[in-house]
Enzyme design. Sequence first.
Site, short mmCIF file in Angstrom:
data_model
loop_
_atom_site.label_atom_id
_atom_site.label_comp_id
_atom_site.label_asym_id
_atom_site.label_seq_id
_atom_site.Cartn_x
_atom_site.Cartn_y
_atom_site.Cartn_z
CB VAL A 1 -0.60 0.32 1.28
CG1 VAL A 1 -1.59 1.19 1.49
CG2 VAL A 1 -1.76 -1.13 1.17
CG LEU B 1 -5.20 9.20 -4.42
CD1 LEU B 1 -3.99 8.48 -6.06
CD2 LEU B 1 -6.54 9.47 -6.04
CE1 TYR C 1 -4.31 0.46 5.75
CE2 TYR C 1 -2.91 0.52 7.02
CZ TYR C 1 -2.58 1.04 6.14
OH TYR C 1 -2.48 0.92 4.56
CG PHE D 1 1.11 -9.73 5.05
CD1 PHE D 1 0.53 -9.51 4.00
CD2 PHE D 1 1.58 -10.63 6.22
CE1 PHE D 1 -0.84 -9.27 5.45
CE2 PHE D 1 -0.16 -10.02 7.38
CZ PHE D 1 -1.32 -9.36 6.45
C1 LIG Z 1 -0.74 5.63 4.44
C2 LIG Z 1 -1.50 6.46 2.27
C3 LIG Z 1 -0.80 5.17 1.91
C4 LIG Z 1 -2.44 7.05 2.94
O1 LIG Z 1 -2.60 7.53 1.80
P1 LIG Z 1 -3.94 8.79 1.10
O2 LIG Z 1 -4.58 8.59 -0.99
O3 LIG Z 1 -3.13 9.83 1.00
O4 LIG Z 1 -4.79 8.47 1.93
P2 LIG Z 1 -6.52 9.22 1.74
O5 LIG Z 1 -6.49 10.09 1.02
O6 LIG Z 1 -7.46 8.64 1.33
O7 LIG Z 1 -6.33 8.25 3.39
C5 LIG Z 1 -7.98 7.89 3.78
C6 LIG Z 1 -8.67 7.71 5.04
O8 LIG Z 1 -7.38 8.21 6.32
C7 LIG Z 1 -6.98 9.25 6.49
N1 LIG Z 1 -5.43 8.17 6.50
C8 LIG Z 1 -4.34 8.94 5.71
N2 LIG Z 1 -3.37 8.34 5.92
C9 LIG Z 1 -3.58 8.74 6.96
C10 LIG Z 1 -2.11 8.74 8.54
N3 LIG Z 1 -0.54 8.84 7.68
N4 LIG Z 1 -2.73 9.10 9.84
C11 LIG Z 1 -4.48 9.10 9.79
N5 LIG Z 1 -4.78 9.20 9.05
C12 LIG Z 1 -4.66 8.67 7.40
C13 LIG Z 1 -7.19 10.29 5.80
O9 LIG Z 1 -7.42 11.55 6.52
C14 LIG Z 1 -8.95 9.57 5.54
O10 LIG Z 1 -10.04 9.82 5.82
P3 LIG Z 1 -10.75 9.82 6.08
O11 LIG Z 1 -11.36 9.65 4.32
O12 LIG Z 1 -11.87 8.79 6.98
O13 LIG Z 1 -11.24 11.05 5.96
C15 LIG Z 1 0.09 7.63 2.47
O14 LIG Z 1 0.14 8.29 3.32
C16 LIG Z 1 1.54 6.43 2.20
O15 LIG Z 1 2.04 6.23 1.05
N6 LIG Z 1 2.21 6.46 2.94
C17 LIG Z 1 3.74 6.18 2.74
C18 LIG Z 1 3.28 4.23 3.20
C19 LIG Z 1 2.36 4.13 3.61
O16 LIG Z 1 2.57 4.42 4.98
N7 LIG Z 1 2.30 2.98 3.78
C20 LIG Z 1 0.85 2.17 4.23
C21 LIG Z 1 1.48 1.14 4.76
S1 LIG Z 1 0.79 -0.46 5.57
#
Ligand SMILES: CC(C)(COP(=O)(O)OP(=O)(O)OC[C@H]1O[C@@H](n2cnc3c(N)ncnc32)[C@H](O)[C@@H]1OP(=O)(O)O)[C@@H](O)C(=O)NCCC(=O)NCCS
Length: 424
Positions: free
Chosen positions: A110, A121, A151, A424
């Site tokens: 992810v 996204l 999550y 994973f």
């Molecule tokens: C985590 C990640 C995938 C989020 O992607 P994103 O496209 O910015 O997320 P979204 O805009 O779709 O957000 C979805 C929801 O999650 C929340 N959210 C996203 N990232 C968050 C974070 N780091 N901490 C807390 N909340 C978060 C948003 O506020 C949003 O909440 P809502 O829809 O209930 O209002 C991105 O920041 C990323 O790639 N981070 C670095 C790699 C990583 O940590 N990947 C996850 C691996 S487990």
Amino acid sequence: MAAVSELRPRHRDAEIRWPRRQGDGIHIGVNAVTIRPGTLDDWPAATRLFEFAFGHRSSDEVLAAWSGEIGDSMVVATDTGSVVGQTMDLPMTTTVPGGAQLTGRGISLVAVAPTHRRRGLLRAMFTEQHKRIAASGVPLALLTASEASIYGRFGYGAATIESRVRIDRRLAKMHAGVPDPGGVRVVSVAEATELVPAIYERWQALTPGAQVRPKAMLDRYLANADKPGSTPPYAIVHRDGYALFARRTKDNEGIARVFEFRAVTADAHAALWRILLSLDLVTYVEAVQSPEDPLQYMLTDSRLVEVDEREDALWVRIMDVPAALEARTYSADLDVVVEVRDGFLDAGGTFALTVADGKARCVRTEAPAQVSLDLAVLGSLYLGAHRARVLAAAHRLWAKDSETLRVFDLAFQTDRAAEMGWGF
Ligand SMILES: CC(C)(COP(=O)(O)OP(=O)(O)OC[C@H]1O[C@@H](n2cnc3c(N)ncnc32)[C@H](O)[C@@H]1OP(=O)(O)O)[C@@H](O)C(=O)NCCC(=O)NCCS
């Protein structure tokens, strides 16, 4: 690529018509960003984005092992043709309390590009992915989380507890009654690769949360164990257990980092720890343990097992509440109506859960709820790692009275601590 300023700031403001299919893709109204199924052609860009997001480089062996697993499970977000986000899921079979093996999907890879974050996204990709997982009928979805705050909103609850511990080996002595069963051999990694899968399989079948591990993933694990500054992996094996570890030196102190320890019997646990604690030229042994690991009670000085970090490891989203709740065993009989709230998809509802003669039955009901909780909280209770009474004290679970809570709490307890089998 569209300039960031052209992208709508938030999906809620952007009047997205939630995923609608067009040809083989799914398009949402965030300008040119398209959510579509990924293919092997997207793999190089997806791995680049993942490495960029996590700040590490994966070896070719690791990337090859993963690419073999993606099948048609990848979902990507593209902006004018470039991959700006992705998620995928692997088939996963997991032990649940009582020993049943439940099928599920393990979410991985992810990442969203920093240029496109917080525009919905991840939510859009997750919606598409989880609808597909729900339609496939598997009762569980699993993941490991980079941050604990992401999550829960998608119905996932932290479902195991891992402690990273460090033991000053020079001071460690076992209590007089702890056996010294012997039977441990030092083996090559090649021999460990042959011996470990059968022992892992026996351990996995006993341990809630532990997943079946494909052979390619053990190979990946051993390849990845070789961290900068560390030796290649070493292995010690007993007929009922094994430890895989690497050594390094920090501030002139020798450290043995055990990255996988599995014991099917108490004798194997004792025999392997006796060897790890007698490694000459090693000051500290580092390991990952469940809160119920007996090592601290085996030592005359229990404080030597110092906890450096506590982690959540495996997260569970229950995709099918009746199937998941009927599959596990319980520590007490139950007759309770549970309201489960799923703010993401429609796995929630009100369920009558009865446990009698060791068998659980869970059906939808119109009866008034006696216990009410979010799906993420049920995920945290599911493998037995977290307690209902503690979650009630945290105002994350409501029970109609203290007796209902007492019995519910007791029923979800297990006789073996939950552990994640492999990351994973
Ligand atoms: C985590 C990640 C995938 C989020 O992607 P994103 O496209 O910015 O997320 P979204 O805009 O779709 O957000 C979805 C929801 O999650 C929340 N959210 C996203 N990232 C968050 C974070 N780091 N901490 C807390 N909340 C978060 C948003 O506020 C949003 O909440 P809502 O829809 O209930 O209002 C991105 O920041 C990323 O790639 N981070 C670095 C790699 C990583 O940590 N990947 C996850 C691996 S487990």
